[in-house]
Design a protein around this motif. Structure first.
Motif, PDB file in Angstrom:
ATOM      1  N   MET A 229       0.832  -1.205   0.000  1.00 33.97           N
ATOM      2  CA  MET A 229       0.000   0.000   0.000  1.00 33.97           C
ATOM      3  C   MET A 229       0.866   1.253   0.000  1.00 33.97           C
ATOM      4  N   ARG A 230       1.941   1.238   0.766  1.00 29.52           N
ATOM      5  CA  ARG A 230       2.859   2.384   0.767  1.00 29.52           C
ATOM      6  C   ARG A 230       3.484   2.587  -0.610  1.00 29.52           C
ATOM      7  N   GLU A 231       3.779   1.486  -1.288  1.00 28.96           N
ATOM      8  CA  GLU A 231       4.396   1.570  -2.616  1.00 28.96           C
ATOM      9  C   GLU A 231       3.458   2.236  -3.616  1.00 28.96           C
ATOM     10  N   ILE A 232       2.200   1.823  -3.632  1.00 33.80           N
ATOM     11  CA  ILE A 232       1.277   2.433  -4.593  1.00 33.80           C
ATOM     12  C   ILE A 232       0.989   3.885  -4.222  1.00 33.80           C
ATOM     13  N   LEU A 233       0.904   4.182  -2.938  1.00 30.38           N
ATOM     14  CA  LEU A 233       0.681   5.568  -2.533  1.00 30.38           C
ATOM     15  C   LEU A 233       1.877   6.450  -2.880  1.00 30.38           C
ATOM     16  N   LYS A 234       3.063   5.876  -2.849  1.00 30.71           N
ATOM     17  CA  LYS A 234       4.262   6.620  -3.251  1.00 30.71           C
ATOM     18  C   LYS A 234       4.154   7.028  -4.720  1.00 30.71           C
ATOM     19  N   VAL A 235       3.569   6.157  -5.523  1.00 29.95           N
ATOM     20  CA  VAL A 235       3.478   6.409  -6.958  1.00 29.95           C
ATOM     21  C   VAL A 235       2.278   7.278  -7.307  1.00 29.95           C
ATOM     22  N   ILE A 236       1.079   6.946  -6.816  1.00 27.08           N
ATOM     23  CA  ILE A 236      -0.129   7.668  -7.251  1.00 27.08           C
ATOM     24  C   ILE A 236      -0.793   8.468  -6.145  1.00 27.08           C
ATOM     25  N   GLY A 237      -0.148   8.560  -4.982  1.00 27.28           N
ATOM     26  CA  GLY A 237      -0.755   9.286  -3.877  1.00 27.28           C
ATOM     27  C   GLY A 237      -0.827  10.784  -4.146  1.00 27.28           C
ATOM     28  N   GLY A 238      -1.775  11.406  -3.524  1.00 25.69           N
ATOM     29  CA  GLY A 238      -1.940  12.846  -3.667  1.00 25.69           C
ATOM     30  C   GLY A 238      -3.245  13.178  -4.357  1.00 25.69           C
ATOM     31  N   LYS A 239      -3.536  14.435  -4.402  1.00 29.70           N
ATOM     32  CA  LYS A 239      -4.798  14.918  -4.935  1.00 29.70           C
ATOM     33  C   LYS A 239      -4.854  14.857  -6.466  1.00 29.70           C
ATOM     34  N   TRP A 240      -3.728  15.065  -7.126  1.00 25.43           N
ATOM     35  CA  TRP A 240      -3.736  15.286  -8.567  1.00 25.43           C
ATOM     36  C   TRP A 240      -3.263  14.111  -9.410  1.00 25.43           C
ATOM     37  N   LYS A 241      -2.404  13.275  -8.898  1.00 23.94           N
ATOM     38  CA  LYS A 241      -1.808  12.218  -9.723  1.00 23.94           C
ATOM     39  C   LYS A 241      -2.843  11.266 -10.326  1.00 23.94           C
ATOM     40  N   PRO A 242      -3.853  10.802  -9.577  1.00 22.50           N
ATOM     41  CA  PRO A 242      -4.851   9.937 -10.216  1.00 22.50           C
ATOM     42  C   PRO A 242      -5.580  10.641 -11.365  1.00 22.50           C
ATOM     43  N   LEU A 243      -5.859  11.928 -11.220  1.00 16.90           N
ATOM     44  CA  LEU A 243      -6.534  12.662 -12.291  1.00 16.90           C
ATOM     45  C   LEU A 243      -5.633  12.801 -13.513  1.00 16.90           C
ATOM     46  N   ILE A 244      -4.355  13.056 -13.284  1.00 14.21           N
ATOM     47  CA  ILE A 244      -3.397  13.161 -14.388  1.00 14.21           C
ATOM     48  C   ILE A 244      -3.315  11.828 -15.126  1.00 14.21           C
ATOM     49  N   LEU A 245      -3.201  10.740 -14.382  1.00 15.59           N
ATOM     50  CA  LEU A 245      -3.129   9.418 -14.998  1.00 15.59           C
ATOM     51  C   LEU A 245      -4.410   9.090 -15.763  1.00 15.59           C
ATOM     52  N   GLN A 246      -5.544   9.464 -15.211  1.00 15.94           N
ATOM     53  CA  GLN A 246      -6.827   9.243 -15.885  1.00 15.94           C
ATOM     54  C   GLN A 246      -6.861   9.997 -17.211  1.00 15.94           C
ATOM     55  N   GLU A 247      -6.355  11.213 -17.228  1.00 10.12           N
ATOM     56  CA  GLU A 247      -6.319  12.006 -18.457  1.00 10.12           C
ATOM     57  C   GLU A 247      -5.421  11.378 -19.514  1.00 10.12           C
TER      58      GLU A 247
ATOM     59  N   LEU B  16       1.182  20.935 -11.244  1.00  8.56           N
ATOM     60  CA  LEU B  16       1.135  20.059 -12.405  1.00  8.56           C
ATOM     61  C   LEU B  16       2.543  19.639 -12.805  1.00  8.56           C
ATOM     62  N   THR B  17       3.463  20.590 -12.843  1.00  6.47           N
ATOM     63  CA  THR B  17       4.855  20.288 -13.175  1.00  6.47           C
ATOM     64  C   THR B  17       5.446  19.308 -12.178  1.00  6.47           C
ATOM     65  N   LYS B  18       5.232  19.567 -10.897  1.00  5.38           N
ATOM     66  CA  LYS B  18       5.761  18.697  -9.837  1.00  5.38           C
ATOM     67  C   LYS B  18       5.195  17.282  -9.955  1.00  5.38           C
ATOM     68  N   SER B  19       3.903  17.183 -10.147  1.00  7.51           N
ATOM     69  CA  SER B  19       3.251  15.875 -10.234  1.00  7.51           C
ATOM     70  C   SER B  19       3.724  15.094 -11.459  1.00  7.51           C
ATOM     71  N   LEU B  20       3.825  15.767 -12.605  1.00  4.68           N
ATOM     72  CA  LEU B  20       4.300  15.098 -13.814  1.00  4.68           C
ATOM     73  C   LEU B  20       5.736  14.613 -13.644  1.00  4.68           C
TER      74      LEU B  20
END
Length: 105
Positions: free
Chosen positions: A8-26, A49-53
């Motif tokens: 769970m920590r591993e996936i949260l490290k990758v997609i955790g946060g408010k914006w990353k799931p939305l970016i990936l969905q896009e 956006l820059t930071k998340s990407l």
């Protein structure tokens, strides 16, 4: 330091946060430029956006392709690892839709 192997920590490290799931969905099945993200996710700041990407690129789920043209052109797409996250994000979306429906009843 002891290595933490919690999935769970591993996936949260990758997609955790408010914006990353939305970016990936896009990026699901699409290639996007920076401006396209700003149009489809208008609440996100350019800085976030820059930071998340960059973080998604660092984690190997987003590919960043830079073209040697003026003005600079940069495109973002999912890597194979990023594509493997799509079913997880889709399940999260189903859960979210069900929650919205329960709350509205």
């Amino acid at each position: 330091m002891v290595e933490n192997k919690c999935p769970m920590r591993e996936i949260l490290k990758v997609i955790g946060g408010k914006w990353k799931p939305l970016i990936l969905q896009e990026l699901n099945g699409d290639i996007k430029r920076f401006g396209a993200f700003q149009r489809t996710i208008p609440e996100i700041t350019k800085q976030m956006l820059t930071k998340s990407l960059r973080e998604l690129e660092y984690e190997g789920v987003v590919n960043r392709k830079v073209y040697a043209v003026v003005p600079p052109k940069v495109e973002y797409s999912l890597t194979d690892s990023g594509k493997s996250l799509i079913p997880i994000l889709e399940m999260m979306a189903v859960w979210g839709q069900e929650r919205i429906q329960r709350k509205s009843n």
